[in-house]
Design a protein around this motif. Structure first.
Motif, PDB file in Angstrom:
ATOM      1  N   GLU A  28       0.814  -1.623  -0.290  1.00 39.69           N
ATOM      2  CA  GLU A  28       0.006   0.461   0.065  1.00 39.69           C
ATOM      3  C   GLU A  28       0.777   1.294   0.272  1.00 39.69           C
ATOM      4  OE1 GLU A  28      -2.267  -0.441   3.161  1.00 39.69           O
ATOM      5  OE2 GLU A  28      -3.542  -2.080   2.067  1.00 39.69           O
ATOM      6  N   ARG A  29       1.925   1.192   0.793  1.00 38.45           N
ATOM      7  CA  ARG A  29       2.815   2.053   0.709  1.00 38.45           C
ATOM      8  C   ARG A  29       3.732   2.663  -0.515  1.00 38.45           C
ATOM      9  NH1 ARG A  29       4.939   2.099   7.273  1.00 38.45           N
ATOM     10  NH2 ARG A  29       3.236   2.295   8.396  1.00 38.45           N
ATOM     11  N   LEU A  30       3.883   1.150  -0.878  1.00 31.92           N
ATOM     12  CA  LEU A  30       4.490   1.426  -1.927  1.00 31.92           C
ATOM     13  C   LEU A  30       3.565   2.629  -3.136  1.00 31.92           C
ATOM     14  CD1 LEU A  30       7.059   0.813  -3.795  1.00 31.92           C
ATOM     15  CD2 LEU A  30       6.374  -1.311  -4.106  1.00 31.92           C
ATOM     16  N   ASP A  31       2.465   1.383  -3.322  1.00 29.43           N
ATOM     17  CA  ASP A  31       1.049   2.359  -4.587  1.00 29.43           C
ATOM     18  C   ASP A  31       1.382   3.771  -4.221  1.00 29.43           C
ATOM     19  OD1 ASP A  31       1.349  -0.083  -5.508  1.00 29.43           O
ATOM     20  OD2 ASP A  31      -0.657  -0.738  -4.855  1.00 29.43           O
ATOM     21  N   ASN A  32       1.464   4.542  -2.637  1.00 31.48           N
ATOM     22  CA  ASN A  32       1.313   5.462  -2.441  1.00 31.48           C
ATOM     23  C   ASN A  32       2.626   6.052  -3.455  1.00 31.48           C
ATOM     24  OD1 ASN A  32      -1.542   5.372  -1.604  1.00 31.48           O
ATOM     25  ND2 ASN A  32      -0.972   4.536   0.902  1.00 31.48           N
ATOM     26  N   LEU A  33       3.377   5.823  -2.867  1.00 31.67           N
ATOM     27  CA  LEU A  33       4.259   6.535  -2.932  1.00 31.67           C
ATOM     28  C   LEU A  33       4.456   6.729  -4.700  1.00 31.67           C
ATOM     29  CD1 LEU A  33       7.224   5.388  -0.701  1.00 31.67           C
ATOM     30  CD2 LEU A  33       6.237   7.195  -1.288  1.00 31.67           C
ATOM     31  N   GLU A  34       4.034   5.163  -5.283  1.00 33.05           N
ATOM     32  CA  GLU A  34       4.405   5.348  -6.426  1.00 33.05           C
ATOM     33  C   GLU A  34       3.407   6.051  -7.596  1.00 33.05           C
ATOM     34  OE1 GLU A  34       3.733   2.270  -8.050  1.00 33.05           O
ATOM     35  OE2 GLU A  34       5.499   1.391  -8.164  1.00 33.05           O
ATOM     36  N   LYS A  35       2.352   6.799  -6.684  1.00 32.65           N
ATOM     37  CA  LYS A  35       1.289   7.265  -7.325  1.00 32.65           C
ATOM     38  C   LYS A  35       1.551   8.438  -6.925  1.00 32.65           C
ATOM     39  CE  LYS A  35      -2.691   4.823  -5.636  1.00 32.65           C
ATOM     40  NZ  LYS A  35      -4.131   5.123  -5.460  1.00 32.65           N
ATOM     41  N   LEU A  36       3.048   9.507  -5.601  1.00 35.03           N
ATOM     42  CA  LEU A  36       3.185  10.782  -5.399  1.00 35.03           C
ATOM     43  C   LEU A  36       3.735  10.801  -6.614  1.00 35.03           C
ATOM     44  CD1 LEU A  36       3.299  12.523  -4.261  1.00 35.03           C
ATOM     45  CD2 LEU A  36       4.801  11.253  -2.991  1.00 35.03           C
ATOM     46  N   LEU A  37       4.873  10.074  -7.140  1.00 39.53           N
ATOM     47  CA  LEU A  37       5.878   9.716  -8.338  1.00 39.53           C
ATOM     48  C   LEU A  37       5.213  10.537  -9.406  1.00 39.53           C
ATOM     49  CD1 LEU A  37       9.248  10.117  -9.209  1.00 39.53           C
ATOM     50  CD2 LEU A  37       8.844   7.492  -9.159  1.00 39.53           C
ATOM     51  N   ALA A  38       4.235   9.594  -9.417  1.00 44.57           N
ATOM     52  CA  ALA A  38       3.302  10.181 -11.307  1.00 44.57           C
ATOM     53  C   ALA A  38       2.972  11.352 -11.243  1.00 44.57           C
ATOM     54  CB  ALA A  38       2.217   9.416 -10.906  1.00 44.57           C
ATOM     55  N   ASN A  39       2.698  12.124 -10.105  1.00 38.31           N
ATOM     56  CA  ASN A  39       1.792  13.359  -9.586  1.00 38.31           C
ATOM     57  C   ASN A  39       3.185  14.080  -9.522  1.00 38.31           C
ATOM     58  OD1 ASN A  39      -0.495  13.051  -9.371  1.00 38.31           O
ATOM     59  ND2 ASN A  39      -0.545  12.431  -6.909  1.00 38.31           N
ATOM     60  N   LEU A  40       4.161  14.140  -9.409  1.00 38.84           N
ATOM     61  CA  LEU A  40       5.563  14.445  -9.709  1.00 38.84           C
ATOM     62  C   LEU A  40       5.710  15.099 -10.521  1.00 38.84           C
ATOM     63  CD1 LEU A  40       7.423  14.292  -5.934  1.00 38.84           C
ATOM     64  CD2 LEU A  40       5.967  15.748  -6.331  1.00 38.84           C
ATOM     65  N   ASN A  41       6.067  13.683 -11.759  1.00 35.76           N
ATOM     66  CA  ASN A  41       6.067  13.960 -13.377  1.00 35.76           C
ATOM     67  C   ASN A  41       5.109  14.589 -13.775  1.00 35.76           C
ATOM     68  OD1 ASN A  41       8.309  12.323 -12.868  1.00 35.76           O
ATOM     69  ND2 ASN A  41       7.395  10.537 -12.923  1.00 35.76           N
ATOM     70  N   GLU A  42       4.341  14.063 -13.771  1.00 31.97           N
ATOM     71  CA  GLU A  42       2.865  15.275 -14.533  1.00 31.97           C
ATOM     72  C   GLU A  42       3.725  16.589 -13.995  1.00 31.97           C
ATOM     73  OE1 GLU A  42      -1.693  15.092 -14.597  1.00 31.97           O
ATOM     74  OE2 GLU A  42      -1.106  13.924 -13.122  1.00 31.97           O
ATOM     75  N   LYS A  43       3.599  17.188 -12.408  1.00 33.33           N
ATOM     76  CA  LYS A  43       3.873  18.288 -12.108  1.00 33.33           C
ATOM     77  C   LYS A  43       4.816  19.118 -13.416  1.00 33.33           C
ATOM     78  CE  LYS A  43       1.443  18.500  -7.722  1.00 33.33           C
ATOM     79  NZ  LYS A  43       1.621  18.726  -6.251  1.00 33.33           N
ATOM     80  N   PHE A  44       5.861  17.742 -12.954  1.00 30.80           N
ATOM     81  CA  PHE A  44       7.584  18.907 -14.000  1.00 30.80           C
ATOM     82  C   PHE A  44       7.132  19.217 -15.257  1.00 30.80           C
ATOM     83  CE2 PHE A  44      11.177  17.683 -16.295  1.00 30.80           C
ATOM     84  CZ  PHE A  44      12.120  18.077 -15.621  1.00 30.80           C
ATOM     85  N   LYS A  45       6.283  18.284 -15.865  1.00 31.80           N
ATOM     86  CA  LYS A  45       6.232  18.261 -17.660  1.00 31.80           C
ATOM     87  C   LYS A  45       4.750  19.509 -17.587  1.00 31.80           C
ATOM     88  CE  LYS A  45       5.472  13.244 -18.748  1.00 31.80           C
ATOM     89  NZ  LYS A  45       5.114  12.186 -18.868  1.00 31.80           N
ATOM     90  N   ASN A  46       4.012  19.554 -16.764  1.00 33.98           N
ATOM     91  CA  ASN A  46       3.681  20.935 -16.617  1.00 33.98           C
ATOM     92  C   ASN A  46       4.742  22.125 -16.874  1.00 33.98           C
ATOM     93  OD1 ASN A  46       1.005  19.614 -17.305  1.00 33.98           O
ATOM     94  ND2 ASN A  46       0.296  19.449 -14.669  1.00 33.98           N
ATOM     95  N   ASP A  47       4.532  22.172 -15.387  1.00 30.87           N
ATOM     96  CA  ASP A  47       5.982  22.986 -15.477  1.00 30.87           C
ATOM     97  C   ASP A  47       7.068  23.277 -17.027  1.00 30.87           C
ATOM     98  OD1 ASP A  47       5.421  23.430 -13.116  1.00 30.87           O
ATOM     99  OD2 ASP A  47       7.502  22.852 -12.329  1.00 30.87           O
ATOM    100  N   GLN A  48       7.324  22.398 -17.296  1.00 28.68           N
ATOM    101  CA  GLN A  48       8.043  22.423 -18.797  1.00 28.68           C
ATOM    102  C   GLN A  48       7.471  23.354 -19.424  1.00 28.68           C
ATOM    103  OE1 GLN A  48       9.134  18.571 -19.601  1.00 28.68           O
ATOM    104  NE2 GLN A  48      11.784  19.084 -19.183  1.00 28.68           N
TER     105      GLN A  48
END
Length: 323
Positions: A28-48
């Protein structure tokens, strides 16, 4: 990228701390971390994407700035041309006012002389009639003598000669008299002028039109001391010279301009000198009727010190029609 690395380090730290927990909790924690990582990647793309939009906007602003600069330069040229045309019109107005004053002065003088001539003619005619009457009386009277007859005849002849001279005298209105203060010429096609600066020191600036305010010669009255400009009366070839003085250590860049076209340049420098220095420029140029010619300081290059003139060394402007 620094954000992604930080997230990975955080995941490893969590796994190390909670490694003894159950597998489900870890998943569960690993899934949460993966979701968090996906959100961060999406934000990074939006910033670009946002940065790309900012770059586009910045380029648009730069293009608009370049366009506005070009428009400002065009407007400055239009204003400069308008100022030259205004000076040309002012010079023509001054010439028309001078001509109007000249005609009024001639008309007033002609009327005055006509009244005086008429009065004098009437007096002479009255004297002639009186002498004729006396002649008749003396010839019919008993006391008439040959001496009186000769005297009367002589006086009558003198009066008739004076009347004849008055009748043949040219009218004052037909004489070509230039008005006081206006230098003219007997040559209908002539054009020549010479003027100098009467002020000891003139504070100049960029694009400053120099006013040579004291006129020595102005054949045809085509130079205007108020504007510093010469208006060509006819199409032809003209010669123009200008002489400028600057004080020690100073320098002046000057131009001879026809309308808005620079036809002559000069650099007057007293750098390294211990006293005043001067230079003279001369230009032979073909101009059209109505063109204006003037001397100005350089519109973009600066100067050091001011313009100087003195009764023993004058800053001057001269010109004449060659043919």
């Amino acid at each position: 990228m620094a954000t992604i690395a930080l997230v990975v380090v955080l995941i490893l730290f969590v796994l190390d701390v909670y490694g003894s927990t159950s597998d489900d909790t870890c998943r569960e924690r690993l899934d949460n971390l993966e979701k968090l990582l996906a959100n961060l990647n999406e934000k990074f793309k939006n910033d670009q994407t946002d940065n790309t939009k900012v770059d586009v906007m910045f380029k648009i602003i730069q293009d608009e700035n370049s366009y506005l600069k070009s428009r400002l330069k065009s407007l400055e040229e239009i204003v400069l041309t308008s100022n030259r045309r205004t000076e040309k019109l002012e010079a023509k107005i001054a010439d028309l006012e001078s001509s109007n004053w000249f005609l009024k002065s001639r008309l007033k003088t002609a009327n005055t002389d006509y009244r005086l001539d008429k009065k004098y003619s009437s007096a002479l005619l009255g004297n002639l009639k009186t002498n004729d009457s006396r002649k008749e009386n003396t010839t019919t009277g008993s006391y008439t003598t040959n001496g009186n007859d000769m005297k009367i005849q002589h006086q009558t002849a003198m009066v008739k000669r004076k009347i004849s001279q008055l009748e043949n005298k040219p009218s004052i209105s037909k004489e070509r008299r230039p008005p006081t203060g206006i230098r003219s010429t007997s040559f209908p096609d002539g054009a020549a002028f010479s003027a100098y600066v009467s002020v000891y020191e003139t504070d100049i600036s960029k694009d400053f039109t120099i006013h040579f305010d004291t006129i020595i010669t102005n054949i045809g009255n085509h130079y205007n001391k108020h504007t510093g400009a010469f208006t060509a009366p006819q199409h032809g070839v003209y010669v123009f010279t200008w002489n400028l003085y600057c004080n020690w250590g100073g320098y002046i860049y000057s131009q001879l301009v026809v309308n808005s076209n620079v036809v002559g340049t000069m650099f007057t420098s007293a750098e390294g000198a211990t006293d005043i220095r001067s230079h003279t420029g001369i230009v032979v140029v073909k101009v059209n009727q109505g063109d204006i010619v003037f001397v100005r300081a350089h519109p973009t290059i600066g100067h050091s010190g001011n313009l100087y003139s003195h009764q023993d060394w004058r800053s001057s402007f001269n010109g004449w029609k060659l043919y």
